[in-house]
Design a protein around this motif. Structure first.
Motif, PDB file in Angstrom:
ATOM      1  N   LYS A  38       0.846  -1.184   0.000  1.00 36.98           N
ATOM      2  CA  LYS A  38       0.000   0.000   0.000  1.00 36.98           C
ATOM      3  C   LYS A  38       0.888   1.243   0.000  1.00 36.98           C
ATOM      4  O   LYS A  38       1.838   1.342   0.771  1.00 36.98           O
ATOM      5  CB  LYS A  38      -0.900  -0.004   1.236  1.00 36.98           C
ATOM      6  CG  LYS A  38      -1.878   1.148   1.275  1.00 36.98           C
ATOM      7  CD  LYS A  38      -2.823   1.005   2.443  1.00 36.98           C
ATOM      8  CE  LYS A  38      -2.266   1.772   3.595  1.00 36.98           C
ATOM      9  NZ  LYS A  38      -3.173   1.881   4.724  1.00 36.98           N
ATOM     10  N   THR A  56      -3.820  10.645   0.699  1.00 34.13           N
ATOM     11  CA  THR A  56      -4.157   9.804  -0.448  1.00 34.13           C
ATOM     12  C   THR A  56      -3.489   8.449  -0.280  1.00 34.13           C
ATOM     13  O   THR A  56      -2.314   8.377   0.053  1.00 34.13           O
ATOM     14  CB  THR A  56      -3.690  10.457  -1.758  1.00 34.13           C
ATOM     15  OG1 THR A  56      -4.251  11.758  -1.853  1.00 34.13           O
ATOM     16  CG2 THR A  56      -4.095   9.644  -2.961  1.00 34.13           C
ATOM     17  N   THR A  57      -4.242   7.372  -0.527  1.00 31.66           N
ATOM     18  CA  THR A  57      -3.683   6.025  -0.447  1.00 31.66           C
ATOM     19  C   THR A  57      -4.031   5.250  -1.709  1.00 31.66           C
ATOM     20  O   THR A  57      -5.082   5.459  -2.307  1.00 31.66           O
ATOM     21  CB  THR A  57      -4.222   5.255   0.776  1.00 31.66           C
ATOM     22  OG1 THR A  57      -5.634   5.181   0.691  1.00 31.66           O
ATOM     23  CG2 THR A  57      -3.823   5.908   2.064  1.00 31.66           C
ATOM     24  N   ARG A  58      -3.114   4.378  -2.095  1.00 37.15           N
ATOM     25  CA  ARG A  58      -3.358   3.476  -3.213  1.00 37.15           C
ATOM     26  C   ARG A  58      -3.281   2.058  -2.682  1.00 37.15           C
ATOM     27  O   ARG A  58      -2.266   1.645  -2.115  1.00 37.15           O
ATOM     28  CB  ARG A  58      -2.323   3.670  -4.314  1.00 37.15           C
ATOM     29  CG  ARG A  58      -2.656   2.835  -5.570  1.00 37.15           C
ATOM     30  CD  ARG A  58      -1.592   2.951  -6.597  1.00 37.15           C
ATOM     31  NE  ARG A  58      -0.433   2.192  -6.097  1.00 37.15           N
ATOM     32  CZ  ARG A  58       0.697   2.077  -6.737  1.00 37.15           C
ATOM     33  NH1 ARG A  58       0.879   2.686  -7.874  1.00 37.15           N
ATOM     34  NH2 ARG A  58       1.696   1.380  -6.231  1.00 37.15           N
ATOM     35  N   GLY A  62      -4.793  -1.179  -6.822  1.00 40.57           N
ATOM     36  CA  GLY A  62      -4.576  -0.015  -7.677  1.00 40.57           C
ATOM     37  C   GLY A  62      -5.585   1.093  -7.448  1.00 40.57           C
ATOM     38  O   GLY A  62      -5.455   2.174  -8.005  1.00 40.57           O
ATOM     39  N   ILE A  64      -7.383   4.208  -5.862  1.00 38.04           N
ATOM     40  CA  ILE A  64      -6.901   5.386  -5.132  1.00 38.04           C
ATOM     41  C   ILE A  64      -8.056   5.996  -4.357  1.00 38.04           C
ATOM     42  O   ILE A  64      -9.141   6.191  -4.896  1.00 38.04           O
ATOM     43  CB  ILE A  64      -6.297   6.423  -6.101  1.00 38.04           C
ATOM     44  CG1 ILE A  64      -5.057   5.842  -6.772  1.00 38.04           C
ATOM     45  CG2 ILE A  64      -5.959   7.709  -5.367  1.00 38.04           C
ATOM     46  CD1 ILE A  64      -4.414   6.753  -7.784  1.00 38.04           C
TER      47      ILE A  64
END
Length: 108
Positions: A38, A56-58, A62, A64
């Motif tokens: 992550k 913001t996290t991915r 994939g 977001i």
């Protein structure tokens, strides 16, 4: 005829390990550790009297997701967290100190 006598005091004493339960602890911890892929980014910036936070996290898939939040005070009322999420979720945390030693807060 020559003989060589070695004194026991010149040999180091070897101590035997009596407990073997922790022998595999370090390799097991290394292999069982949760290594996540992550990726996250958190930025904080003051914009006048307001402190703005963008998180913001991915995920590993994939996808977001982001959160935008702010923190500010006005006329004795503190907005400790006002946050909007990409999914539509909202968070509001406020507090006020009407008298010395007394703090009233709301989290919702």
């Amino acid at each position: 005829q020559r003989s060589l006598f070695l004194s026991p005091s010149i040999f180091p004493t070897i101590k035997m390990v009596s407990k073997f339960s922790d022998l595999a602890k370090a390799p097991t911890d290394l292999l069982n550790d949760d290594y996540a892929t992550k990726v996250s980014l958190k930025a904080k910036k003051g914009a006048g009297p307001v402190a703005v936070t963008i998180d913001t996290t991915r995920a590993t898939s994939g996808a977001i997701s982001s959160k935008v939040g702010g923190k500010f005070s006005y006329a004795g009322l503190s907005f400790d967290k006002a946050q909007l999420e990409a999914s539509g979720g909202q968070t509001l945390e406020t507090s006020i100190c009407p008298a010395p030693g007394l703090k009233v807060s709301f989290k919702g």
